[in-house]
Design a protein around this motif. Structure first.
Motif, PDB file in Angstrom:
ATOM      1  N   PHE A  23       0.509  -7.544  10.660  1.00 14.16           N
ATOM      2  CA  PHE A  23       0.662  -6.374   9.794  1.00 14.16           C
ATOM      3  C   PHE A  23       2.115  -6.166   9.382  1.00 14.16           C
ATOM      4  O   PHE A  23       2.393  -5.450   8.411  1.00 14.16           O
ATOM      5  N   SER A  60      -1.415  -0.437   4.569  1.00 14.65           N
ATOM      6  CA  SER A  60      -2.841  -0.616   4.836  1.00 14.65           C
ATOM      7  C   SER A  60      -3.578  -1.065   3.574  1.00 14.65           C
ATOM      8  O   SER A  60      -4.464  -1.927   3.637  1.00 14.65           O
ATOM      9  N   TRP A 120       0.293   3.977   4.943  1.00 12.36           N
ATOM     10  CA  TRP A 120      -0.837   4.021   4.011  1.00 12.36           C
ATOM     11  C   TRP A 120      -0.729   2.900   2.975  1.00 12.36           C
ATOM     12  O   TRP A 120      -1.722   2.193   2.702  1.00 12.36           O
TER      13      TRP A 120
END
Length: 253
Positions: free
Chosen positions: A211, A192, A189
């Protein structure tokens, strides 16, 4: 008594200096390693462990460029100093994880890949030497791996393209083996959010971006100060429960 205390203090300082120096040495080679690995892949080398470690050997033979390599050395030295200051010798396992995450972030940033040859050994190390017992760590890794892989597969079928790479799934499964599934989902989370902020600041928003660096940054609190990260996780749980309590009341009613 005073002489013994002085000797113990000197030993502590020398141990800290040696560990921080080794961390800096490791960090200064990461940019060269990522560049050599990306060059090998572009030249047609297969994505294998042999390619990765051959690139590491070539990188160590390249000359140091202080502007390029100094940032990695400083970051790794800072990580080593923080872990040693807050956790002492008991944080050596987590420090190795942090250095591995730094390598994964650099490799992903340059090549777009999180190599299994680095991720999977770190996962196994978490099972054997992490703070969780073996079965809890392995269960957390495998359950999270299965869940995220299933979600990524459904997204691929829905949109016709990857939204979450297999390397990212394995990296999160590896983190679950060290810190538990709940912590790994919190790291996802937070990563992100960091990725969304970086995407909003980009000029070209249609291009995919790695990422892995955001996962490594988001895992920082669990590396440096696990107790504080656990309190953060508990606080987030209380916030979620506070806002979802009315929904559960409606469901029960």
């Amino acid at each position: 008594m005073m002489a013994g205390a002085s000797a113990a203090g000197s030993l502590w300082l020398w141990s800290a200096a040696a560990m921080i120096g080794l961390c800096a040495w490791w960090g200064m080679g990461l940019a060269r390693w990522a560049q050599a690995y990306d060059g090998s892949l572009r030249a047609g080398a297969p994505v294998t462990a042999k390619t990765l470690w051959q690139a590491a050997r070539r990188a160590r033979r390249q000359p140091v460029r202080w502007l390029r390599d100094g940032a990695g050395g400083l970051a790794a030295a800072a990580l080593g100093a923080c872990v040693w200051r807050l956790q002492g010798g008991g944080g050596l396992g987590v420090l190795l994880l942090g250095l591995g995450l730094m390598a994964l972030a650099c490799l992903d940033q340059r090549s777009g890949l999180l190599p299994d040859a680095l991720t999977l050994p770190l996962m196994g190390a978490g099972w054997c030497f992490g703070p969780l017992d073996l079965w809890t760590a392995a269960g957390a890794s495998l359950s999270l791996w299965a869940g995220l892989a299933a979600g990524a597969g459904l997204y691929r079928r829905w949109r016709g393209r990857d939204g979450f790479g297999g390397g990212d799934v394995k990296c999160l499964a590896m983190l679950a083996g060290w810190f538990g599934a709940a912590a790994a989902l919190t790291i996802l989370w937070m990563a992100s959010l960091l990725g969304l902020l970086a995407w909003a600041c980009r000029r070209s928003r249609r291009q995919a971006y790695p990422f892995g660096p955001y996962l490594a940054l988001a895992a920082g609190p669990w590396l440096v100060w696990p107790a504080g990260a656990t309190r953060l996780l508990d606080g987030l749980d209380r916030v979620v429960m506070h806002f979802t309590r009315p929904l559960w009341a409606v469901w029960d009613g």
